[in-house]
Write an enzyme that holds these catalytic residues in place. Structure first.
Site, PDB file in Angstrom:
ATOM      1  N   SER A 128       0.830  -1.206   0.000  1.00  0.00           N
ATOM      2  CA  SER A 128       0.000   0.000   0.000  1.00  0.00           C
ATOM      3  C   SER A 128       0.862   1.253   0.000  1.00  0.00           C
ATOM      4  CB  SER A 128      -0.910   0.028   1.225  1.00  0.00           C
ATOM      5  OG  SER A 128      -1.600   1.267   1.256  1.00  0.00           O
ATOM      6  N   LYS A 182      -4.301  -6.759   3.498  1.00  0.00           N
ATOM      7  CA  LYS A 182      -4.348  -5.629   2.570  1.00  0.00           C
ATOM      8  C   LYS A 182      -5.790  -5.322   2.160  1.00  0.00           C
ATOM      9  CE  LYS A 182      -3.140  -2.311  -0.184  1.00  0.00           C
ATOM     10  NZ  LYS A 182      -3.867  -2.186  -1.374  1.00  0.00           N
ATOM     11  N   HIS A 185      -7.305  -3.484   4.909  1.00  0.00           N
ATOM     12  CA  HIS A 185      -6.735  -2.123   4.862  1.00  0.00           C
ATOM     13  C   HIS A 185      -7.562  -1.264   3.909  1.00  0.00           C
ATOM     14  CE1 HIS A 185      -4.420   0.845   2.575  1.00  0.00           C
ATOM     15  NE2 HIS A 185      -3.708   1.063   3.670  1.00  0.00           N
ATOM     16  N   ASN A 186      -7.839  -1.820   2.731  1.00  0.00           N
ATOM     17  CA  ASN A 186      -8.596  -1.047   1.750  1.00  0.00           C
ATOM     18  C   ASN A 186     -10.026  -0.796   2.217  1.00  0.00           C
ATOM     19  OD1 ASN A 186      -6.267  -1.322   0.255  1.00  0.00           O
ATOM     20  ND2 ASN A 186      -7.328  -1.739  -1.649  1.00  0.00           N
ATOM     21  N   GLU A 189      -9.871   1.955   4.458  1.00  0.00           N
ATOM     22  CA  GLU A 189      -9.633   3.150   3.621  1.00  0.00           C
ATOM     23  C   GLU A 189     -10.966   3.688   3.084  1.00  0.00           C
ATOM     24  OE1 GLU A 189      -6.486   2.649   0.534  1.00  0.00           O
ATOM     25  OE2 GLU A 189      -8.019   3.213  -0.920  1.00  0.00           O
TER      26      GLU A 189
HETATM   27  C1  6PG Z   1      -3.231   1.503  -1.502  1.00  0.00           C
HETATM   28  C2  6PG Z   1      -4.592   1.727  -2.076  1.00  0.00           C
HETATM   29  C3  6PG Z   1      -4.698   1.187  -3.460  1.00  0.00           C
HETATM   30  C4  6PG Z   1      -5.951   1.675  -4.175  1.00  0.00           C
HETATM   31  C5  6PG Z   1      -7.071   0.680  -4.067  1.00  0.00           C
HETATM   32  C6  6PG Z   1      -8.427   1.217  -3.824  1.00  0.00           C
HETATM   33  O1  6PG Z   1      -3.209   0.900  -0.459  1.00  0.00           O
HETATM   34  O2  6PG Z   1      -2.241   1.939  -2.090  1.00  0.00           O
HETATM   35  O3  6PG Z   1      -5.549   1.106  -1.275  1.00  0.00           O
HETATM   36  O4  6PG Z   1      -4.587  -0.190  -3.389  1.00  0.00           O
HETATM   37  O5  6PG Z   1      -6.278   2.942  -3.800  1.00  0.00           O
HETATM   38  O6  6PG Z   1      -7.012  -0.028  -5.267  1.00  0.00           O
HETATM   39  O7  6PG Z   1      -8.966   1.617  -5.017  1.00  0.00           O
HETATM   40  P1  6PG Z   1     -10.505   1.828  -5.329  1.00  0.00           P
HETATM   41  O8  6PG Z   1     -10.957   2.992  -4.506  1.00  0.00           O
HETATM   42  O9  6PG Z   1     -10.456   2.149  -6.783  1.00  0.00           O
HETATM   43  O10 6PG Z   1     -11.229   0.571  -5.052  1.00  0.00           O
END
Ligand code: 6PG
Length: 476
Positions: A128, A182, A185-186, A189
């Site tokens: 990430s 991961k 994590h997303n 996010e």
């Molecule tokens: C990271 C990000 C990266 C990306 C994701 C989410 O950790 O560097 O999470 O992996 O931003 O692909 O993308 P979307 O918002 O397009 O689902």
């Protein structure tokens, strides 16, 4: 000359990761299916360290010291399977093949299982930090056999972000553990960005301009909310439209959020594991609603409600309330995400150290935040059923919860949508409630379908003969 590590895939993430390795002193073999791309990257960056570029996969493999360490940075899905098929016949037992893409952890488990009999180590690794992170030091979440980590760990730890001399990279567990971490994590996010969006909407509803809201986010970034996403929010909010510097860029961007799937996987997987990640699902669904244009058009034309303005007497007090709501909701998202990882670790037999997960998210990744140091310390102090029970977290939540309720109430009254904030609060109130409405659910299930219930004062399963004599009978 031999190479110490190889990178397959010279798109931006792959080339930046290879450059990062070269900057850290590794001799790096590089290969890309379209050879001209390798040439381009070498023409531009070949002098930044020791690179061994190849146009053929066999030459690339032959150049690597054994056990070979190879990192694939190709498009997740079929691209990964194609490379695996082509490269595995060229490798030998003990070699380590790393998938650094955003693969679905179930695919990683399958691939690892398929490759294991060959003696080649397959390492699914979350990386990430976007393009800049790949180049300057990402957060790295590898999963695979412990032996594979002995070989690849030192390289990954060296190229990762560092906090007080500690790498933001650690072994997460076997097979799919790294990609699972991961994925979550997303998911976090997504939730974090949804909360930030709701906080911004509330500030706007209370009369702040985008630029003023940007100043608020900047001030928050100096406190407990200090994080990469809060920091870049102030930049986006203050940005002027490059086409018309008199107006805000934000107002020129369509309010339709995209996504590539990792948030959806986080929610699907949580549903299968029976873990509540409602803040993450609200964030995923909020993106879906934003892009459901026919639905929104009908809704805008037909549905009644208040006009989304919040009148505040004390602007600073309201801003502080929003801050507290944002911090609290964010903690709930972490608690839910960590709960999902913890549950999966039991299900899939991974030895995930929760403190270490928090530790490697402290820098390099998109959700990096001051809060993660606190989470790391809390898990180091003792195992937790939920992050919410950690002493410093529950104390801060106790301080914030009234403000959080005020914010949700004001938003609901004004018609400002806050699915993230209210869902996080709903979770908080559910887990602290001495009794839930589930008792009634069980009663109803027993009445219409003889699904039985358990008693507070006795063991076993019971059923009432609802349509007969009304007596209770033991059902197990
Ligand atoms: C990271 C990000 C990266 C990306 C994701 C989410 O950790 O560097 O999470 O992996 O931003 O692909 O993308 P979307 O918002 O397009 O689902």
């Amino acid at each position: 000359q031999t190479a110490e590590v190889g990178v397959i895939g010279m798109a931006v993430m792959g080339s930046n990761l290879a450059r990062n390795m070269a900057h850290k002193g590794f001799r790096v073999a590089v290969y890309n299916r379209t050879a001209s791309r390798t040439d381009e990257v070498m023409a531009e960056h070949g002098d930044e360290g020791t690179f061994l570029p190849f146009h053929d996969l066999a030459g690339f493999v032959a150049s690597l010291e054994r056990p070979r360490r190879i990192v694939m940075m190709v498009k997740a899905g079929r691209g990964t399977d194609a490379v695996i098929k082509e490269i595995t016949p060229l490798l030998q037992p003990g070699d380590v093949l790393v998938d650094g893409g955003n693969a679905y952890f179930g695919d990683t488990r399958r691939r690892e299982e398929e490759i294991r009999p060959t003696g080649i180590h397959y390492v699914g690794t979350g990386i990430s930090g976007g393009e800049v992170g790949a180049l300057e030091g990402p957060s790295i979440m590898p999963g695979g056999s412990p032996e594979s980590y002995e070989a690849i760990g030192p390289v990954l730890e060296k190229i990762s972000a560092q906090v007080d001399g500690e790498p933001c990279c650690a072994w997460m567990g076997t097979d799919g553990a790294g990609h699972f971490v991961k994925m979550v994590h997303n998911g976090i996010e997504y939730a974090d960005m949804q909360f930030i969006g709701e906080a911004h909407a509330l500030l706007r509803a209370a009369g702040l301009t985008n630029a003023e809201a940007g100043d608020v986010f900047e001030s928050w970034n100096h406190g407990d909310l200090d994080s990469y996403l809060v920091e870049i929010t102030s930049r986006v909010l203050r940005a002027k439209d490059p086409r018309d510097p008199a107006t805000d860029l934000l107002d020129a961007i369509r309010d339709e959020a995209g996504m590539k799937g990792t948030g959806t996987w986080t929610v699907q997987t949580a549903l299968e594991l029976g873990v509540d990640v409602s803040t993450i699902s609200e964030a995923v669904f909020a993106r879906s609603v934003s892009s459901a244009l026919p639905l929104r058009t009908v809704g805008q034309q037909t549905l009644e409600g208040p006009d989304r303005t919040i009148s505040v007497d004390d602007r600073q007090a309201f801003i502080d309330d929003v801050r507290d709501a944002l911090w609290s909701a964010k903690v709930v998202a972490y608690a839910q995400g960590l709960d999902e990882i913890r549950t999966a670790a039991v299900e899939y037999d991974w030895e995930v150290d929760m403190g270490q997960v928090a530790s490697i998210w402290r820098d390099g990744c998109i959700i990096r935040a001051r809060l993660l140091q606190r989470i790391k310390d809390e898990y180091a102090a003792g195992d937790l059923t939920t992050l919410l029970e950690a002493p410093s977290v529950k104390a801060e939540l106790a301080r914030c919860q009234q403000a959080w309720r005020r914010v949700v109430a004001r938003a609901v009254e004004a018609g400002v949508p806050v699915p993230g904030f209210s869902s996080a609060l709903g979770y908080y109130d559910q887990v602290r409630a001495p009794r839930l409405n589930a008792a009634l659910t069980q009663g109803l299930r027993d009445l219409f379908g003889a699904h039985t219930y358990r008693r507070v004062d006795d063991e076993g399963s019971w059923h009432v003969n609802w349509s007969g004599d009304g007596r209770e009978v033991r059902a197990d």
